[in-house]
Design a protein around this motif. Structure first.
Motif, PDB file in Angstrom:
ATOM      1  N   LEU A 163       1.027  -1.101  -0.032  1.00  0.00           N
ATOM      2  CA  LEU A 163       0.145   0.059   0.102  1.00  0.00           C
ATOM      3  C   LEU A 163       0.936   1.352   0.084  1.00  0.00           C
ATOM      4  O   LEU A 163       0.755   2.321  -0.844  1.00  0.00           O
ATOM      5  CB  LEU A 163      -0.962   0.292   1.215  1.00  0.00           C
ATOM      6  CG  LEU A 163      -1.771   1.092   1.551  1.00  0.00           C
ATOM      7  CD1 LEU A 163      -2.836   1.365   0.185  1.00  0.00           C
ATOM      8  CD2 LEU A 163      -2.794   1.169   2.679  1.00  0.00           C
ATOM      9  N   ILE A 164       1.911   1.279   0.640  1.00  0.00           N
ATOM     10  CA  ILE A 164       2.998   2.356   1.035  1.00  0.00           C
ATOM     11  C   ILE A 164       3.393   2.542  -0.436  1.00  0.00           C
ATOM     12  O   ILE A 164       3.478   3.659  -1.003  1.00  0.00           O
ATOM     13  CB  ILE A 164       3.885   2.308   2.039  1.00  0.00           C
ATOM     14  CG1 ILE A 164       3.265   2.323   3.491  1.00  0.00           C
ATOM     15  CG2 ILE A 164       5.042   3.261   2.040  1.00  0.00           C
ATOM     16  CD1 ILE A 164       4.172   1.848   4.388  1.00  0.00           C
ATOM     17  N   ASN A 165       3.772   1.518  -1.199  1.00  0.00           N
ATOM     18  CA  ASN A 165       4.391   1.867  -2.428  1.00  0.00           C
ATOM     19  C   ASN A 165       3.790   2.277  -3.648  1.00  0.00           C
ATOM     20  O   ASN A 165       4.131   2.985  -4.516  1.00  0.00           O
ATOM     21  CB  ASN A 165       5.324   0.438  -2.695  1.00  0.00           C
ATOM     22  CG  ASN A 165       6.551   0.035  -1.658  1.00  0.00           C
ATOM     23  OD1 ASN A 165       7.083   1.021  -1.275  1.00  0.00           O
ATOM     24  ND2 ASN A 165       6.899  -1.350  -1.991  1.00  0.00           N
ATOM     25  N   LYS A 166       2.332   1.645  -3.432  1.00  0.00           N
ATOM     26  CA  LYS A 166       1.419   2.070  -4.335  1.00  0.00           C
ATOM     27  C   LYS A 166       1.093   3.453  -4.185  1.00  0.00           C
ATOM     28  O   LYS A 166       1.035   4.553  -5.248  1.00  0.00           O
ATOM     29  CB  LYS A 166       0.292   1.188  -4.438  1.00  0.00           C
ATOM     30  CG  LYS A 166      -0.896   1.180  -5.662  1.00  0.00           C
ATOM     31  CD  LYS A 166      -1.755   0.094  -5.322  1.00  0.00           C
ATOM     32  CE  LYS A 166      -2.872   0.276  -6.471  1.00  0.00           C
ATOM     33  NZ  LYS A 166      -3.938  -0.737  -5.976  1.00  0.00           N
ATOM     34  N   ALA A 167       0.834   4.035  -2.817  1.00  0.00           N
ATOM     35  CA  ALA A 167       0.580   5.209  -2.579  1.00  0.00           C
ATOM     36  C   ALA A 167       1.656   6.339  -3.331  1.00  0.00           C
ATOM     37  O   ALA A 167       1.635   7.341  -3.839  1.00  0.00           O
ATOM     38  CB  ALA A 167       0.300   5.615  -1.224  1.00  0.00           C
ATOM     39  N   THR A 168       3.071   5.672  -2.993  1.00  0.00           N
ATOM     40  CA  THR A 168       4.180   6.272  -3.193  1.00  0.00           C
ATOM     41  C   THR A 168       4.280   6.785  -4.532  1.00  0.00           C
ATOM     42  O   THR A 168       4.519   7.663  -5.360  1.00  0.00           O
ATOM     43  CB  THR A 168       5.438   5.816  -2.750  1.00  0.00           C
ATOM     44  OG1 THR A 168       5.495   5.801  -1.482  1.00  0.00           O
ATOM     45  CG2 THR A 168       6.763   6.585  -3.319  1.00  0.00           C
ATOM     46  N   GLN A 169       4.059   5.824  -5.648  1.00  0.00           N
ATOM     47  CA  GLN A 169       4.017   5.657  -6.948  1.00  0.00           C
ATOM     48  C   GLN A 169       2.825   6.593  -7.486  1.00  0.00           C
ATOM     49  O   GLN A 169       3.104   7.362  -8.403  1.00  0.00           O
ATOM     50  CB  GLN A 169       3.920   4.331  -7.616  1.00  0.00           C
ATOM     51  CG  GLN A 169       3.852   4.324  -9.184  1.00  0.00           C
ATOM     52  CD  GLN A 169       5.224   4.952  -9.841  1.00  0.00           C
ATOM     53  OE1 GLN A 169       6.254   4.589  -9.247  1.00  0.00           O
ATOM     54  NE2 GLN A 169       5.217   5.837 -10.588  1.00  0.00           N
ATOM     55  N   THR A 170       1.840   6.628  -6.940  1.00  0.00           N
ATOM     56  CA  THR A 170       0.601   7.527  -7.257  1.00  0.00           C
ATOM     57  C   THR A 170       1.111   9.076  -7.173  1.00  0.00           C
ATOM     58  O   THR A 170       0.705   9.973  -7.866  1.00  0.00           O
ATOM     59  CB  THR A 170      -0.655   7.092  -6.466  1.00  0.00           C
ATOM     60  OG1 THR A 170      -0.800   5.779  -6.743  1.00  0.00           O
ATOM     61  CG2 THR A 170      -1.665   8.130  -7.073  1.00  0.00           C
ATOM     62  N   ILE A 171       1.691   9.320  -6.137  1.00  0.00           N
ATOM     63  CA  ILE A 171       2.239  10.803  -5.713  1.00  0.00           C
ATOM     64  C   ILE A 171       3.104  11.194  -6.748  1.00  0.00           C
ATOM     65  O   ILE A 171       2.827  12.320  -7.452  1.00  0.00           O
ATOM     66  CB  ILE A 171       3.046  10.802  -4.395  1.00  0.00           C
ATOM     67  CG1 ILE A 171       2.134  10.456  -2.892  1.00  0.00           C
ATOM     68  CG2 ILE A 171       3.720  12.464  -4.421  1.00  0.00           C
ATOM     69  CD1 ILE A 171       2.986  10.680  -1.863  1.00  0.00           C
ATOM     70  N   LEU A 172       3.819  10.169  -7.239  1.00  0.00           N
ATOM     71  CA  LEU A 172       4.741  10.633  -8.557  1.00  0.00           C
ATOM     72  C   LEU A 172       3.902  10.971  -9.713  1.00  0.00           C
ATOM     73  O   LEU A 172       4.265  11.817 -10.473  1.00  0.00           O
ATOM     74  CB  LEU A 172       5.834   9.690  -8.738  1.00  0.00           C
ATOM     75  CG  LEU A 172       6.989   9.500  -7.517  1.00  0.00           C
ATOM     76  CD1 LEU A 172       8.029   8.284  -7.798  1.00  0.00           C
ATOM     77  CD2 LEU A 172       8.034  10.880  -7.460  1.00  0.00           C
ATOM     78  N   ASN A 173       2.995   9.885  -9.926  1.00  0.00           N
ATOM     79  CA  ASN A 173       2.402   9.909 -11.240  1.00  0.00           C
ATOM     80  C   ASN A 173       1.746  11.206 -11.169  1.00  0.00           C
ATOM     81  O   ASN A 173       1.449  12.059 -12.352  1.00  0.00           O
ATOM     82  CB  ASN A 173       1.196   9.032 -11.228  1.00  0.00           C
ATOM     83  CG  ASN A 173       1.738   7.429 -11.173  1.00  0.00           C
ATOM     84  OD1 ASN A 173       2.807   7.291 -11.511  1.00  0.00           O
ATOM     85  ND2 ASN A 173       0.729   6.694 -10.599  1.00  0.00           N
ATOM     86  N   ILE A 174       0.737  11.906 -10.184  1.00  0.00           N
ATOM     87  CA  ILE A 174      -0.075  13.148 -10.086  1.00  0.00           C
ATOM     88  C   ILE A 174       1.102  14.160 -10.190  1.00  0.00           C
ATOM     89  O   ILE A 174       0.676  15.066 -11.098  1.00  0.00           O
ATOM     90  CB  ILE A 174      -0.797  12.837  -8.645  1.00  0.00           C
ATOM     91  CG1 ILE A 174      -1.695  11.897  -8.560  1.00  0.00           C
ATOM     92  CG2 ILE A 174      -1.504  14.378  -8.691  1.00  0.00           C
ATOM     93  CD1 ILE A 174      -2.477  11.769  -7.469  1.00  0.00           C
ATOM     94  N   LEU A 175       2.256  14.297  -9.551  1.00  0.00           N
ATOM     95  CA  LEU A 175       3.061  15.301  -9.539  1.00  0.00           C
ATOM     96  C   LEU A 175       3.424  15.353 -11.085  1.00  0.00           C
ATOM     97  O   LEU A 175       3.685  16.510 -11.713  1.00  0.00           O
ATOM     98  CB  LEU A 175       4.058  15.199  -8.777  1.00  0.00           C
ATOM     99  CG  LEU A 175       3.833  15.551  -7.369  1.00  0.00           C
ATOM    100  CD1 LEU A 175       5.113  15.139  -6.436  1.00  0.00           C
ATOM    101  CD2 LEU A 175       3.832  17.058  -7.463  1.00  0.00           C
ATOM    102  N   GLU A 176       3.821  14.335 -11.994  1.00  0.00           N
ATOM    103  CA  GLU A 176       4.397  14.345 -13.091  1.00  0.00           C
ATOM    104  C   GLU A 176       3.513  14.982 -13.948  1.00  0.00           C
ATOM    105  O   GLU A 176       3.582  15.871 -15.033  1.00  0.00           O
ATOM    106  CB  GLU A 176       4.954  13.092 -13.737  1.00  0.00           C
ATOM    107  CG  GLU A 176       6.351  13.076 -13.314  1.00  0.00           C
ATOM    108  CD  GLU A 176       6.942  11.650 -12.998  1.00  0.00           C
ATOM    109  OE1 GLU A 176       6.291  10.796 -13.692  1.00  0.00           O
ATOM    110  OE2 GLU A 176       7.723  11.487 -12.324  1.00  0.00           O
ATOM    111  N   TYR A 177       2.145  14.816 -13.870  1.00  0.00           N
ATOM    112  CA  TYR A 177       0.995  15.139 -14.595  1.00  0.00           C
ATOM    113  C   TYR A 177       0.676  16.527 -14.432  1.00  0.00           C
ATOM    114  O   TYR A 177       0.134  17.190 -15.294  1.00  0.00           O
ATOM    115  CB  TYR A 177      -0.443  14.202 -14.371  1.00  0.00           C
ATOM    116  CG  TYR A 177      -1.438  14.354 -15.404  1.00  0.00           C
ATOM    117  CD1 TYR A 177      -1.230  13.360 -16.609  1.00  0.00           C
ATOM    118  CD2 TYR A 177      -2.385  15.177 -14.992  1.00  0.00           C
ATOM    119  CE1 TYR A 177      -2.421  13.672 -17.462  1.00  0.00           C
ATOM    120  CE2 TYR A 177      -3.370  15.428 -16.035  1.00  0.00           C
ATOM    121  CZ  TYR A 177      -3.608  14.561 -17.105  1.00  0.00           C
ATOM    122  OH  TYR A 177      -4.683  14.611 -18.211  1.00  0.00           O
TER     123      TYR A 177
END
Lengths: 388, 388
Positions: free
Chosen positions: B254-268
């Motif tokens: 869950l922590i890793n998925k949330a971390t990846q999602t933060i990156l996805n949103i920031l890049e977008y």
């Protein structure tokens, strides 16, 4: 090119063709209004304000510019959609529906009804359709019956602070002239007098000379976000409604007071740094609640051009002419898009295009063609006087 | 100065003193939140979201930072006001009231209740007050009972397009941890699991890796204004709630998925031209309905700093660290105001202050102190690891 020709040509060769080409939904009826820079449809929801406004525009063009059967057919496309899908069982108009006409947002917004009534009335004149004429009348009286509680159960404000809003008295002053053909003369005169009194005595502040968006019922101000709110474009638009009424009543004092109010509002709300007229302001200079307060909107500038053209036609006031040129230069150089047609709607404070759209939830086929027509006609008279 | 010290000092020497000095209404109870650059009150209306949020903040500071009796008294000032004036006869919380507590805007907004519940729970811990503890519990279950129709009669959308919103599942994931002290363990676990499933399975889009603001109940997207809407700050804030839950459950995935999602949103959603994170976006790149879409908001950037600090503390992901520095540099150089205290709330796209306020209708004593506290604690751990 003189101004009357500029406005006439832009209306007939740029703006009207844009909406004719891109906005008509021949499959479902009604109009698409969410159009990008080039006119591509990017969303198909139908906002009832804009359905009524486009049906009004094409009816008006047919009535006032040319008996063009294509325009009448386009108007009918919207009128039929409105009659079939626009209203609930009480005859109140929805705020929005799907492209097929299924209701999306309930009838909480009485301005849907106002623009539907205007459309029905213009279309009744254009088509001679008696049923539509009756519907215009019925919708008008339904609006009047809701006037003290226009949002009905959707009203979230309590009775603690009984502010009244400018929008409804303001629109009534235009609506009643629009519906003159379907209403009794008494009703028209009564509503005109009511709206002059509301606009010029209650909402026009004697001290500052500005129009306030919300006041206490006796016209006193209230020191709160809504009580301090100024909407310069609204105030200026109302002034050309007042000038029209002044001309109709041959009331020079009303015309002069409206002219002075246009100047007051422009001096208060012009952005000295980047040019253009602010969207919202706070009468005490506090931060407004509206985050979009500093944006430059198409309708604000177009309604200002109409108001200035009409005021100049009536008064030949040189200050009005100076302001006309200033607003003209800003508006024509920032909003218009001769390459693709129509005007952009939303600029940031700096004057750059904020949303690359020609139409959306609130922008349709209305302010641009109406202003083009009104300025065309005002400048025709101004130029005729000059040439005599 | 290391980051933990920066956040700690800013919290205790800048932010908290600003609200202590300017926001407390000792005459009527509650807090003033409409404060200008220097902290002067420019409007006295009380918005219930912000009353709850400030009472929560001072209770939290008392519980987690220092047993400072002044902080407890400030919290009590808001709690008493909320208990006396905050709710209607059904226990639903108003949206706003006058400074004396007379209702202004009805209970149409369930987030008023969410922040009141958070405040009651933290204050119950701080004070040991059993009545307030009961009220926290009662308010929480009242929220759950309204969850399928949170706006009640004020809901203007029809059933035609049954989109569900992200806000409520998102806030539940934080609320339930906030209310852990007053709820049964079963209720806590059940709600945590529900909110993880909603946030990470329904609203997180598998294809783009982004969080959508509104989806169909099965998580499918709908091609409409609301269905295309992205609110990057919201999505990122939810990810730190997920990281907190992941830590609690020791759920690395869950922590890793949330971390990846933060990156996805920031890049977008990072503005490559002027820096900063956009407020709203359209997932298909169409013009959003929100005119303020390109503005840079304090809470978006602060929640992002918290999310990045927590993600880095948990994962030591170097991409997260890179983003942390980028957002840190933007946020601290644009929003903070060391001369007068607190952070500005609203910048235009270019990064200039748009509204010269420290508080208003939506900004109070909450995001800045909460983020300062959360980043302080995260960096304490990050720095401790580095020094070992």
């Amino acid at each position: 090119m003189n101004f009357s020709t500029l406005y006439k040509n832009t209306l007939l060769e740029d703006v009207v063709p844009f909406w004719e080409k891109h906005a008509i939904d021949y499959d479902n009826g009604g109009y698409f209004t969410c159009l990008d820079t080039k006119g591509n449809v990017y969303d198909t929801d139908k906002f009832i304000w804009l359905q009524g406004r486009q049906a009004w525009t094409f009816s008006m063009l047919y009535n006032k510019v040319e008996k063009n059967e294509k325009w009448l057919a386009i108007a009918k496309n919207g009128i039929d959609f409105l009659r079939k899908y626009g209203m609930n069982e009480k005859g109140d108009f929805y705020f929005s529906v799907t492209k097929e006409g299924k209701p999306l947002v309930q009838a909480y917004n009485i301005f849907s009804d106002c623009f539907a009534a205007m459309a029905f009335s213009q279309y009744a004149i254009a088509s001679g359709n008696e049923e539509v004429k009756e519907l215009a009348k019925k919708t008008y009286f339904n609006i009047l019956s809701r006037i003290d509680n226009p949002k009905g159960k959707y009203e979230k404000n309590t009775d603690t602070r009984p502010l009244v809003g400018f929008s409804l008295p303001m629109i009534l002053s235009n609506l009643v002239l629009e519906l003159e053909a379907v209403l009794d003369a008494d009703e028209v005169e009564k509503t005109i007098d009511y709206s002059i009194q509301q606009v010029m005595e209650v909402f026009l502040d004697k001290k500052s000379g500005l129009i306030f968006e919300n006041v206490l019922p006796n016209g006193e101000h209230h020191d709160s976000f809504n009580g301090r709110l100024l909407n310069p474009g609204h105030g200026i638009e109302a002034m050309w409604f007042m000038i029209d009424i002044g001309v109709r009543k041959n009331d020079k004092a009303l015309i002069n007071k409206a002219t002075q109010t246009i100047l007051n509002i422009l001096e208060y709300s012009w952005d000295e740094k980047y040019g253009g007229i602010y969207y919202f302001m706070d009468s005490k200079g506090h931060p407004p609640q509206q985050l979009e307060w500093d944006q430059k909107l198409w309708w604000v500038h177009l309604e200002t051009l109409v108001a200035l053209a009409k005021a100049y036609e009536q008064t030949q006031n040189p200050d009005i002419l100076k302001w006309y040129h200033k607003v003209h230069d800003y508006a024509w150089s920032h909003f218009s898009d001769p390459e693709n047609g129509e005007w952009f709607g939303y600029l940031n404070r700096q004057g750059e295009v904020l949303l690359n759209l020609k139409g959306g939830k609130w922008k349709g086929c209305f302010h641009v063609p109406r202003a083009m027509y009104q300025c065309w006609k005002a400048f025709e008279k101004i130029e005729a006087k000059k040439n005599n």
